[in-house]
Design an enzyme around this catalytic site. Structure first.
Site: not given
Length: 256
Positions: A117, A223, A225
Site C-alpha cells: 500500500c 493489503h 496480509e
C-alpha cells in the site's frame, strides 16, 4: 552463485509512530499483527524498527530483507513533484524520512524490499517515480479505491501483466484484492515495471525489471496480509524464499 542460508532470515517491518494520539498518552509505536504473522508463517523472523536516522545504516546491515507496511498518511509531495499539494494530502514526516532512508540503504546493499500500500508508493518515490495525489480528482472513471466495506473483504479485482514475476508466482491473470488508498503510482520509477492494474487503469503492483537480481524489489497497492485472495500468501512466501536464497551479501560500498 546462490547459496542457501542455514538460519531464518531477518525481515525488518516498518511501524506507525504516534506522537499525538487521542486520547492523550505517551508516544507509541504500533504495527498490525497480521503483517508479522504472515512473515513468521513463511519462516522469517520479523524485526520491528523504532525510528532513528542514526540507526538506518545499522538496520540495513543487520536485515536480510525489508517489508514497508501501509499507513494512514501520504508521502510528502515535494519528494516527487513541484506541483501544488492537494488539499487531501496528510503527511507523516518523521516516518517518511526514516523509511525513505532505510529503503535507499537496503537498495544500495542489493537487499530485497516488499512494499504494501503506502509502502508501494514510497518504494516508487525512492526510485524516482511519481504519484497521483488524489485519484478521484485525477481519474474520472476511477473505481472505489477506498472501499466502504471492511478490509478483510474484497474491494475490487486486479489484472496481472502476463510477463510479470507476480503473474508467475500466483499462476493466474487476476486477483481479488482489498483497497484502502486515495493515492497511486503515476509514473513508474526507472528500473521498475508495472505488474498489475485495476479495471480503471490504476497501477496496483510494480516490480524490478530485472527479475534475476539479488535485491529483487516489488510492491502491491492492496493489503495481502488480510488474505482476501487465496494467492495472497504466495507474495510473502516468494519474498521470504528470495531473501533466504542469497548469502552472503556483497561488501557494502557507501554512495559518494
Amino acid at each position: 552463485m546462490k547459496e542457501k542460508r542455514t538460519k531464518q532470515p531477518l525481515i525488518g517491518v516498518t511501524m506507525d509512530g504516534e506522537t499525538t494520539p487521542s486520547p492523550p498518552t505517551k508516544p507509541f509505536y504500533m504495527v498490525r499483527h497480521n503483517y508479522c504473522a504472515c512473515l513468521a508463517e513463511c519462516g522469517a523472523v520479523p524485526v520491528m524498527m523504532p525510528y532513528g536516522m542514526a540507526h538506518v545504516q545499522a538496520y540495513a546491515s543487520l536485515l536480510d530483507g525489508l517489508l514497508v507496511t501501509g499507513g494512514d498518511f501520504d508521502i510528502e509531495p515535494t519528494l516527487y513533484t513541484t506541483s501544488c499539494r492537494h488539499p487531501s494530502v496528510q503527511t507523516h514526516p518523521l516516518r517518511t524520512r526514516f523509511e525513505y532512508a532505510l529503503v535507499r540503504a537496503m537498495r544500495e546493499r542489493s537487499k530485497s524490499v516488499f512494499g504494501i500500500c503506502g509502502g508501494m508508493q514510497l518504494l516508487n518515490v525512492v526510485g524516482g517515480g511519481t504519484l497521483i495525489q488524489h485519484i478521484p480528482d485525477a481519474v474520472e472513471t476511477a473505481i472505489a479505491h477506498e472501499q466502504p466495506n471492511p478490509r478483510d473483504e474484497v474491494g475490487h479485482r486486479v489484472f496481472l501483466e502476463s510477463q510479470s514475476v507476480l503473474r508467475t508466482w500466483v499462476g493466474k491473470d487476476r486477483m481479488d484484492v482489498n483497497s484502502a488508498h486515495h493515492q497511486a503510482v503515476e509514473h513508474v520509477a526507472p528500473g521498475m515495471c508495472i505488474s498489475a492494474r485495476a479495471d480503471d487503469g490504476i497501477i496496483e503492483a510494480i516490480e524490478d525489471e530485472d527479475r534475476q537480481k539479488r535485491g529483487f524489489c516489488f510492491a502491491v497497492q492492496w493489503h495481502p496480509e488480510y488474505r482476501v485472495d487465496d494467492k495472497d500468501m504466495l507474495l510473502f512466501k516468494e519474498f521470504v524464499a528470495h531473501v533466504s536464497s542469497y548469502a552472503p551479501y556483497a561488501p557494502y560500498t557507501p554512495r559518494r
